[in-house]
Enzyme design. Sequence first.
Site, PDB file in Angstrom:
ATOM      1  CB  SER A 180      -0.981   0.044   1.091  1.00 61.38           C
ATOM      2  OG  SER A 180      -0.334  -0.215   2.200  1.00 61.38           O
ATOM      3  CG  LEU A 207      -2.029  -1.523 -21.486  1.00 57.73           C
ATOM      4  CD1 LEU A 207      -0.896  -2.076 -20.361  1.00 57.73           C
ATOM      5  CD2 LEU A 207      -1.460  -0.530 -22.224  1.00 57.73           C
ATOM      6  CB  VAL A 208      -7.407  -1.931 -21.488  1.00 56.89           C
ATOM      7  CG1 VAL A 208      -6.767  -0.781 -22.104  1.00 56.89           C
ATOM      8  CG2 VAL A 208      -8.082  -2.876 -22.512  1.00 56.89           C
ATOM      9  CG  HIS A 236      -2.612  -5.471 -16.674  1.00 56.98           C
ATOM     10  ND1 HIS A 236      -1.756  -6.184 -15.771  1.00 56.98           N
ATOM     11  CD2 HIS A 236      -2.311  -5.966 -17.784  1.00 56.98           C
ATOM     12  CE1 HIS A 236      -1.430  -7.039 -16.194  1.00 56.98           C
ATOM     13  NE2 HIS A 236      -1.339  -7.039 -17.520  1.00 56.98           N
ATOM     14  NE  ARG A 237      -9.200  -6.819 -13.127  1.00 60.49           N
ATOM     15  CZ  ARG A 237      -9.662  -8.098 -12.634  1.00 60.49           C
ATOM     16  NH1 ARG A 237     -10.766  -8.310 -12.452  1.00 60.49           N
ATOM     17  NH2 ARG A 237      -8.742  -8.793 -12.273  1.00 60.49           N
ATOM     18  CD  GLN A 265      -6.833   1.806 -27.361  1.00 58.29           C
ATOM     19  OE1 GLN A 265      -7.580   1.240 -26.462  1.00 58.29           O
ATOM     20  NE2 GLN A 265      -6.053   1.301 -28.344  1.00 58.29           N
ATOM     21  CD  GLN A 266      -5.138   7.951 -32.982  1.00 59.28           C
ATOM     22  OE1 GLN A 266      -4.909   6.855 -33.598  1.00 59.28           O
ATOM     23  NE2 GLN A 266      -4.730   9.017 -33.081  1.00 59.28           N
ATOM     24  NE  ARG A 322     -15.517   1.876 -33.840  1.00 59.59           N
ATOM     25  CZ  ARG A 322     -15.359   1.974 -32.474  1.00 59.59           C
ATOM     26  NH1 ARG A 322     -14.109   2.070 -31.932  1.00 59.59           N
ATOM     27  NH2 ARG A 322     -16.504   2.177 -31.503  1.00 59.59           N
ATOM     28  NE  ARG A 366      -0.101  -8.586 -19.380  1.00 61.74           N
ATOM     29  CZ  ARG A 366      -1.081  -9.439 -20.187  1.00 61.74           C
ATOM     30  NH1 ARG A 366      -0.411 -10.276 -21.048  1.00 61.74           N
ATOM     31  NH2 ARG A 366      -2.322  -9.257 -19.980  1.00 61.74           N
TER      32      ARG A 366
END
Length: 230
Positions: free
Chosen positions: A56, A78-79, A81-82, A88-89, A142, A169
Amino acid sequence: MIKVKLLDYTPEPERVVAMAARLCYSASGAEELSERLDDNKVREMVRKMVRIGHGSTLEHASFTFGIEGVSRVLTHQLVRHRIASYDQQSQRYVAAHGFQYITPPSIAEKPAAKARYEALMEEIRAVYDELTEMGVPKEDARYVLANATETKILVTMNARSLMHFFNLRCCNRAQWEIREMAYKMLAEVKKVAPTLFFNAGASCVNTGRCPEGEMTCGRLQEMLKLREKD
Ligand SMILES: Cc1cc2nc3c(=O)[nH]c(=O)nc-3n(C[C@H](O)[C@H](O)[C@H](O)COP(=O)(O)OP(=O)(O)OC[C@H]3O[C@@H](n4cnc5c(N)ncnc54)[C@H](O)[C@@H]3O)c2cc1C
């Protein structure tokens, strides 16, 4: 090429961690926390927090990265990982005409595979252009884009979450692209907080043992050589 830039971070991240530790383990009040906390004491306390796993205290230091030249495959991983914040673009608002894409080395090294891959990307570009010319909005056009499409993302993680991210990772079991990015992120944070990220990295480098069981990469001894002496 993957670009990772450390855009911002908590000023004096290691001092903040040391102050959090001091608050826990001494009678110091808030105003006294940074008193008599010279650089050696900061290093000693940070090292102790990392070693005993008092996670902590590490959460008070945050790091923000700008990341470019990566695929949507990577950002999807990547996302997951909360314990982090992301931007993001957008493919709804930013047109993807002539989009760039990532080519995995296993494809790039085989001429026939590379030619087939590049032809498909050209075809996707053409279909995307045709759909938008027909009046299909970007947000629907898209749907034809590939996972390989290049993207940009901004991510903020605190040091505790980053350590966990590096455990997973930087591991040889992670995919090559996110692993390459993770090592670049690690190199960036080590420049500004070397004690905090001492021996951060794949779980084996971090802890000295592999948690992967039968899924192990089998390179434990080689990886352990990356561990810095305590
Ligand atoms: C080699 C590899 C292969 C993978 N393969 C797959 C796959 O095939 N399919 C797939 O879906 N995903 C896969 N993943 C993604 C993986 O399952 C995780 O989603 C991802 O690595 C994020 O890890 P995390 O949840 O620990 O991190 P974070 O989301 O950042 O969470 C950090 C920690 O917080 C705690 N935590 C967070 N949220 C909760 C919660 N809701 N409840 C309890 N504790 C919580 C946990 O202790 C967690 O470890 C893979 C990951 C790796 C590294």
